[in-house]
Design an enzyme around this catalytic site. Structure first.
Site, PDB file in Angstrom:
ATOM      1  CG  HIS A 289      -3.986   0.660   8.293  1.00 56.31           C
ATOM      2  ND1 HIS A 289      -4.103  -0.611   7.782  1.00 56.31           N
ATOM      3  CD2 HIS A 289      -4.979   0.798   9.203  1.00 56.31           C
ATOM      4  CE1 HIS A 289      -5.129  -1.214   8.377  1.00 56.31           C
ATOM      5  NE2 HIS A 289      -5.664  -0.381   9.232  1.00 56.31           N
TER       6      HIS A 289
ATOM      7  NE  ARG B  24      -1.099  -0.217   4.841  1.00 57.58           N
ATOM      8  CZ  ARG B  24      -0.206   0.413   5.574  1.00 57.58           C
ATOM      9  NH1 ARG B  24       0.328   1.544   5.177  1.00 57.58           N
ATOM     10  NH2 ARG B  24       0.174  -0.105   6.726  1.00 57.58           N
TER      11      ARG B  24
ATOM     12  CE1 TYR C 138       3.552   1.025   8.699  1.00 61.63           C
ATOM     13  CE2 TYR C 138       2.622   2.490  10.344  1.00 61.63           C
ATOM     14  CZ  TYR C 138       2.509   1.821   9.145  1.00 61.63           C
ATOM     15  OH  TYR C 138       1.377   1.938   8.386  1.00 61.63           O
TER      16      TYR C 138
HETATM   17  C1  LIG Z   1     -10.821  -8.502  14.576  1.00 64.05           C
HETATM   18  C2  LIG Z   1     -10.143  -7.185  14.374  1.00 64.05           C
HETATM   19  N1  LIG Z   1      -9.020  -6.897  15.074  1.00 64.05           N
HETATM   20  C3  LIG Z   1      -8.389  -5.715  14.889  1.00 64.05           C
HETATM   21  C4  LIG Z   1      -8.881  -4.791  14.004  1.00 64.05           C
HETATM   22  C5  LIG Z   1      -8.139  -3.482  13.762  1.00 64.05           C
HETATM   23  N2  LIG Z   1      -7.478  -3.544  12.451  1.00 64.05           N
HETATM   24  C6  LIG Z   1      -8.046  -3.026  11.361  1.00 64.05           C
HETATM   25  S1  LIG Z   1      -7.151  -3.318   9.981  1.00 64.05           S
HETATM   26  C7  LIG Z   1      -5.964  -4.136  10.853  1.00 64.05           C
HETATM   27  C8  LIG Z   1      -4.760  -4.702  10.147  1.00 64.05           C
HETATM   28  C9  LIG Z   1      -5.154  -5.673   9.110  1.00 64.05           C
HETATM   29  O1  LIG Z   1      -4.022  -6.072   8.408  1.00 64.05           O
HETATM   30  P1  LIG Z   1      -4.158  -6.971   7.124  1.00 64.05           P
HETATM   31  O2  LIG Z   1      -5.105  -8.096   7.381  1.00 64.05           O
HETATM   32  O3  LIG Z   1      -2.785  -7.337   6.692  1.00 64.05           O
HETATM   33  O4  LIG Z   1      -4.858  -6.024   6.051  1.00 64.05           O
HETATM   34  P2  LIG Z   1      -4.378  -4.606   5.499  1.00 64.05           P
HETATM   35  O5  LIG Z   1      -4.914  -3.591   6.477  1.00 64.05           O
HETATM   36  O6  LIG Z   1      -2.905  -4.600   5.414  1.00 64.05           O
HETATM   37  O7  LIG Z   1      -5.050  -4.483   4.189  1.00 64.05           O
HETATM   38  C10 LIG Z   1      -6.274  -4.190  12.198  1.00 64.05           C
HETATM   39  C11 LIG Z   1      -5.444  -4.837  13.236  1.00 64.05           C
HETATM   40  C12 LIG Z   1     -10.074  -5.114  13.295  1.00 64.05           C
HETATM   41  N3  LIG Z   1     -10.606  -4.290  12.402  1.00 64.05           N
HETATM   42  N4  LIG Z   1     -10.669  -6.323  13.490  1.00 64.05           N
END
Ligand SMILES: Cc1ncc(C[n+]2csc(CCOP(=O)(O)OP(=O)(O)O)c2C)c(N)n1
Length: 355
Positions: free
Chosen positions: A263, A259, A272
């Protein structure tokens, strides 16, 4: 075909290189046709402009927290183009491109991030798409269930679902893959591995060398593709969809991507990751890569690129104005859509609010 791209042997499927040159496509591998490559380009530009305008609105204090897709667009656009329009598309939250392929209106998309619950009402019969799913990983089990239900009802429709690499640490990932493997469910799992789960890198997410290789433990193939190469994404998903439709079972595709933005608009990635890393990935941006390919093939002109960009920005701007002119979000809606029968504790909260 998947056996030629075993991730455990360090293999990766890439067809369009970083300079926009297309390699010879192996015999039997599906090739994204030129007219659809041009559609994909228009959709990619639209997605990028929708993102950029949303960030600008957020900085003006007019848009709440927004999730960015910039740099990852080829993954969901190529993948959704590779399945049938009546197959289920079960997104996570970084798949604007795929949602545009299915025909979501920009106003509905912006309405969602504006915080209005009504944006979750997808025209299901038309688009065969589930709403955005923010709880990480929760959508994968739904896709497995949908695919199973289609088979049970005698249909050959399949399900395509998305996740980030971080979602592979959730129990839902195990449950979805395990069940899909045992049932030979007609599902395609697409993991967008952008290396960063907010600030957590893949090296701290999993001790596996690749995400794709996890598939083998569940009894189905996994493949790694260059997720910024729309031709590779299309080919892999098309082959996985054919496999799913034939009853042979699921496939796990890991798209290597990045990305380029934060985020969300609430994140500061400079805390980071390094500028050097971002620059390295800017050189692999899927948009100029596809644009160069189309320009060289004479399918697009420089003048068209500017007018496509300008028109897309105007569409995004008009869509947002439509959203702000709609009725305000009703706070009561927050209570309405979680359960079909509202639990007592929520009913009491709602009554207190309405008192
Ligand atoms: C169950 C849950 N835990 C924590 C969060 C907070 N959160 C939102 S996005 C994210 C990271 C997700 O990373 P990834 O699956 O790699 O997807 P990306 O954001 O990189 O597209 C987190 C921890 C959430 N939305 N749902």
């Amino acid at each position: 075909m998947f056996e030629n791209y075993d991730p455990r042997e360090g293999k990766l499927l890439r067809l369009l290189d970083e300079t926009g040159k297309l390699a010879a496509v192996p015999d039997g591998m599906p090739l994204l046709p030129d007219d659809r490559a041009l559609d994909a380009y228009r959709t990619m530009v639209m997605s990028r402009q929708v993102d950029e305008w949303a960030v600008s609105l957020n900085r003006q204090g007019r848009m709440p927290t927004y999730v960015l897709n910039k740099g990852q667009e080829a993954n969901s656009i190529g993948a959704v183009m590779a399945v049938r329009p009546d197959d289920w598309f079960v997104p996570a939250f970084r798949e604007l491109g795929g949602m545009l392929v299915r025909g979501i209106s920009l106003a509905q998309y912006y309405l969602y991030w504006y915080g209005n619950e009504w944006a979750n009402h997808m025209p299901r019969e038309e688009m065969h798409m589930l709403p955005i799913s923010v709880p990480v990983g929760s959508q994968m089990v739904h896709a497995v269930g949908l695919a199973w239900a289609e088979r049970y009802n005698g249909s050959d429709r399949i399900a395509l679902t998305f996740m980030g690499e971080g979602a592979s640490s959730e129990g839902d990932f195990h449950e979805a893959c395990n069940l899909a493997g045992v049932w030979k469910s007609g599902v395609v799992f697409y993991a967008q591995n952008n290396n960063w789960s907010i600030s957590l890198p893949w090296s701290k997410q999993s001790a596996s060398a690749t995400l794709a290789e996890k598939a083998f433990a569940y009894g189905f193939p996994g493949i790694r593709v260059d997720g910024n190469d729309i031709f590779a994404v299309y080919a892999a998903v098309r082959m996985a969809a054919d496999r799913a439709r034939s009853g042979a079972g699921p496939t796990l595709i890991e798209g290597l991507t990045y990305r380029l933005g934060a985020h969300t608009t609430s994140d500061d990635p400079s805390r980071y990751r390094t500028d050097a890393e971002v620059k390295e990935w800017e050189a692999r941006d899927p948009l100029p890569r596809l644009e160069t390919y189309l320009l060289h093939k004479g399918l697009l002109t420089q003048e068209q690129t500017s007018s496509i960009r300008q028109k897309s920005l105007e569409c995004a701007q008009a869509a947002f104005e439509e959203v702000v002119n709609q009725e305000d979000t009703l706070l009561d809606d927050t209570f309405r859509y979680l359960y079909s029968d509202m639990p007592e504790v929520m009913a009491a909260q709602l009554a207190r609010r309405q008192a």
